[in-house]
Design a protein around this motif. Structure first.
Motif, PDB file in Angstrom:
ATOM      1  N   MET A   1       0.920  -1.388  -0.001  1.00 36.49           N
ATOM      2  CA  MET A   1       0.060  -0.105   0.245  1.00 36.49           C
ATOM      3  C   MET A   1       0.832   1.415   0.026  1.00 36.49           C
ATOM      4  N   LEU A   2       0.569   2.125  -1.021  1.00 36.94           N
ATOM      5  CA  LEU A   2       1.489   3.196  -1.360  1.00 36.94           C
ATOM      6  C   LEU A   2       0.844   4.477  -0.885  1.00 36.94           C
ATOM      7  N   GLY A   3      -0.549   4.541  -0.832  1.00 32.17           N
ATOM      8  CA  GLY A   3      -1.192   5.765  -0.596  1.00 32.17           C
ATOM      9  C   GLY A   3      -1.329   6.583  -2.024  1.00 32.17           C
ATOM     10  N   VAL A   4      -1.577   6.061  -3.134  1.00 26.35           N
ATOM     11  CA  VAL A   4      -1.500   6.533  -4.441  1.00 26.35           C
ATOM     12  C   VAL A   4      -2.395   7.651  -4.405  1.00 26.35           C
ATOM     13  N   THR A   5      -1.907   9.170  -5.160  1.00 28.33           N
ATOM     14  CA  THR A   5      -2.838  10.103  -5.219  1.00 28.33           C
ATOM     15  C   THR A   5      -3.692   9.999  -6.588  1.00 28.33           C
ATOM     16  N   LYS A   6      -4.709  10.906  -6.674  1.00 28.27           N
ATOM     17  CA  LYS A   6      -5.700  10.900  -7.826  1.00 28.27           C
ATOM     18  C   LYS A   6      -4.774  11.438  -8.935  1.00 28.27           C
ATOM     19  N   ALA A   7      -3.780  12.248  -8.770  1.00 23.44           N
ATOM     20  CA  ALA A   7      -3.074  12.794  -9.782  1.00 23.44           C
ATOM     21  C   ALA A   7      -1.607  13.005  -9.182  1.00 23.44           C
ATOM     22  N   PRO A   8      -0.603  13.223 -10.219  1.00 27.87           N
ATOM     23  CA  PRO A   8       0.866  13.445  -9.806  1.00 27.87           C
ATOM     24  C   PRO A   8       0.822  14.534  -8.668  1.00 27.87           C
ATOM     25  N   ILE A   9       1.956  14.363  -7.924  1.00 25.41           N
ATOM     26  CA  ILE A   9       2.010  15.347  -6.651  1.00 25.41           C
ATOM     27  C   ILE A   9       2.473  16.911  -7.000  1.00 25.41           C
ATOM     28  N   SER A  10       2.565  17.059  -8.579  1.00 31.43           N
ATOM     29  CA  SER A  10       2.796  18.426  -9.031  1.00 31.43           C
ATOM     30  C   SER A  10       1.355  19.130  -9.228  1.00 31.43           C
ATOM     31  N   LYS A  11       0.179  18.372  -9.229  1.00 32.12           N
ATOM     32  CA  LYS A  11      -1.039  18.788  -9.370  1.00 32.12           C
ATOM     33  C   LYS A  11      -1.915  18.866  -8.179  1.00 32.12           C
ATOM     34  N   LEU A  12      -2.225  20.132  -7.551  1.00 34.10           N
ATOM     35  CA  LEU A  12      -2.751  20.187  -6.229  1.00 34.10           C
ATOM     36  C   LEU A  12      -4.439  20.453  -6.589  1.00 34.10           C
ATOM     37  N   PRO A  13      -5.082  20.204  -5.491  1.00 33.05           N
ATOM     38  CA  PRO A  13      -4.716  19.619  -4.340  1.00 33.05           C
ATOM     39  C   PRO A  13      -4.566  18.120  -4.228  1.00 33.05           C
ATOM     40  N   LEU A  14      -3.756  17.505  -3.240  1.00 31.81           N
ATOM     41  CA  LEU A  14      -3.123  16.297  -3.312  1.00 31.81           C
ATOM     42  C   LEU A  14      -4.663  15.531  -2.632  1.00 31.81           C
ATOM     43  N   GLU A  15      -5.119  14.422  -3.130  1.00 31.58           N
ATOM     44  CA  GLU A  15      -6.071  13.815  -2.703  1.00 31.58           C
ATOM     45  C   GLU A  15      -5.847  12.417  -2.805  1.00 31.58           C
ATOM     46  N   LEU A  16      -5.923  11.424  -1.885  1.00 29.49           N
ATOM     47  CA  LEU A  16      -5.811   9.912  -2.123  1.00 29.49           C
ATOM     48  C   LEU A  16      -6.866   9.425  -3.182  1.00 29.49           C
ATOM     49  N   ASP A  17      -6.316   8.454  -4.005  1.00 27.13           N
ATOM     50  CA  ASP A  17      -7.374   7.871  -4.764  1.00 27.13           C
ATOM     51  C   ASP A  17      -8.566   7.097  -3.836  1.00 27.13           C
ATOM     52  N   SER A  18      -9.672   7.204  -4.558  1.00 31.51           N
ATOM     53  CA  SER A  18     -10.853   6.410  -3.586  1.00 31.51           C
ATOM     54  C   SER A  18     -10.997   5.106  -4.116  1.00 31.51           C
ATOM     55  N   ASP A  19     -10.270   4.512  -5.072  1.00 28.73           N
ATOM     56  CA  ASP A  19     -10.429   3.089  -5.473  1.00 28.73           C
ATOM     57  C   ASP A  19      -9.835   2.228  -4.127  1.00 28.73           C
ATOM     58  N   LEU A  20     -10.841   1.467  -3.488  1.00 26.40           N
ATOM     59  CA  LEU A  20     -10.460   0.598  -2.609  1.00 26.40           C
ATOM     60  C   LEU A  20      -9.841  -0.598  -2.764  1.00 26.40           C
ATOM     61  N   GLY A  21      -9.703  -0.885  -4.084  1.00 22.56           N
ATOM     62  CA  GLY A  21      -8.740  -2.081  -4.194  1.00 22.56           C
ATOM     63  C   GLY A  21      -9.051  -3.322  -3.987  1.00 22.56           C
ATOM     64  N   ARG A  22      -8.363  -4.205  -3.292  1.00 28.13           N
ATOM     65  CA  ARG A  22      -8.608  -5.492  -2.999  1.00 28.13           C
ATOM     66  C   ARG A  22      -9.473  -5.925  -1.945  1.00 28.13           C
ATOM     67  N   VAL A  23      -9.755  -4.924  -1.248  1.00 30.09           N
ATOM     68  CA  VAL A  23     -10.852  -4.976  -0.180  1.00 30.09           C
ATOM     69  C   VAL A  23     -12.458  -5.161  -0.877  1.00 30.09           C
ATOM     70  N   LYS A  24     -12.282  -4.433  -2.120  1.00 26.77           N
ATOM     71  CA  LYS A  24     -13.807  -4.672  -2.827  1.00 26.77           C
ATOM     72  C   LYS A  24     -13.624  -5.186  -4.313  1.00 26.77           C
ATOM     73  N   SER A  25     -12.398  -6.186  -4.508  1.00 26.56           N
ATOM     74  CA  SER A  25     -12.270  -6.626  -5.746  1.00 26.56           C
ATOM     75  C   SER A  25     -13.313  -7.850  -5.966  1.00 26.56           C
ATOM     76  N   PRO A  26     -14.014  -7.948  -7.236  1.00 25.94           N
ATOM     77  CA  PRO A  26     -14.846  -8.844  -7.520  1.00 25.94           C
ATOM     78  C   PRO A  26     -14.212 -10.414  -7.424  1.00 25.94           C
ATOM     79  N   VAL A  27     -12.763 -10.562  -7.417  1.00 28.82           N
ATOM     80  CA  VAL A  27     -12.360 -11.741  -7.530  1.00 28.82           C
ATOM     81  C   VAL A  27     -12.020 -12.262  -6.084  1.00 28.82           C
ATOM     82  N   LYS A  28     -11.499 -11.126  -5.193  1.00 34.46           N
ATOM     83  CA  LYS A  28     -11.122 -11.645  -3.700  1.00 34.46           C
ATOM     84  C   LYS A  28     -11.872 -10.676  -3.064  1.00 34.46           C
ATOM     85  N   LYS A  29     -12.740 -10.980  -2.185  1.00 29.58           N
ATOM     86  CA  LYS A  29     -13.528 -10.414  -1.256  1.00 29.58           C
ATOM     87  C   LYS A  29     -12.772 -10.324   0.078  1.00 29.58           C
TER      88      LYS A  29
END
Length: 114
Positions: A1-29
């Motif tokens: 887990m990296l805490g990937v942002t919605k956009a590169p850090i040069s673009k403000l405001p910095l926001e964490l991407d909202s995709d919940l990833g593996r916790v909501k995966s259709p393959v692995k719940k």
């Protein structure tokens, strides 16, 4: 887990991407908080040919990716992350060191693909 942002850090405001990833995966719940915002780590082979980068495709260059890592990921940028596995410490890479890392990554591209 990296805490990937919605956009590169040069673009403000910095926001964490909202995709919940593996916790909501259709393959692995996975219902544990540790899997929130977790994604499969891809190989770096042919990385020069696989942009955009990260699960959300928000980073278009290896320089943007290195800037993100150099700042300590989302947590290093001051975002609230519950389970970042990347240390939040800044790497303090110089411009030369970042160029050397990118040159190394580019060297992992298959000769036939260039």
């Amino acid at each position: 887990m990296l805490g990937v942002t919605k956009a590169p850090i040069s673009k403000l405001p910095l926001e964490l991407d909202s995709d919940l990833g593996r916790v909501k995966s259709p393959v692995k719940k996975e219902n544990s908080w540790i899997y929130e915002n977790s994604f499969k780590t891809m190989t770096v082979r042919n990385i020069a040919l696989t942009k955009p980068y990260f699960h959300n495709g928000a980073f278009n260059t290896l320089e943007e990716v290195l800037d993100f890592y150099n700042e300590g990921g989302g947590e290093g940028l001051g975002l609230k992350i519950n389970n970042q596995t990347l240390p939040a410490d800044k790497l303090n890479l110089t411009e030369t060191e970042m160029k050397q890392i990118i040159a190394f990554l580019n060297a992992l591209t298959d000769v036939s693909k260039r």
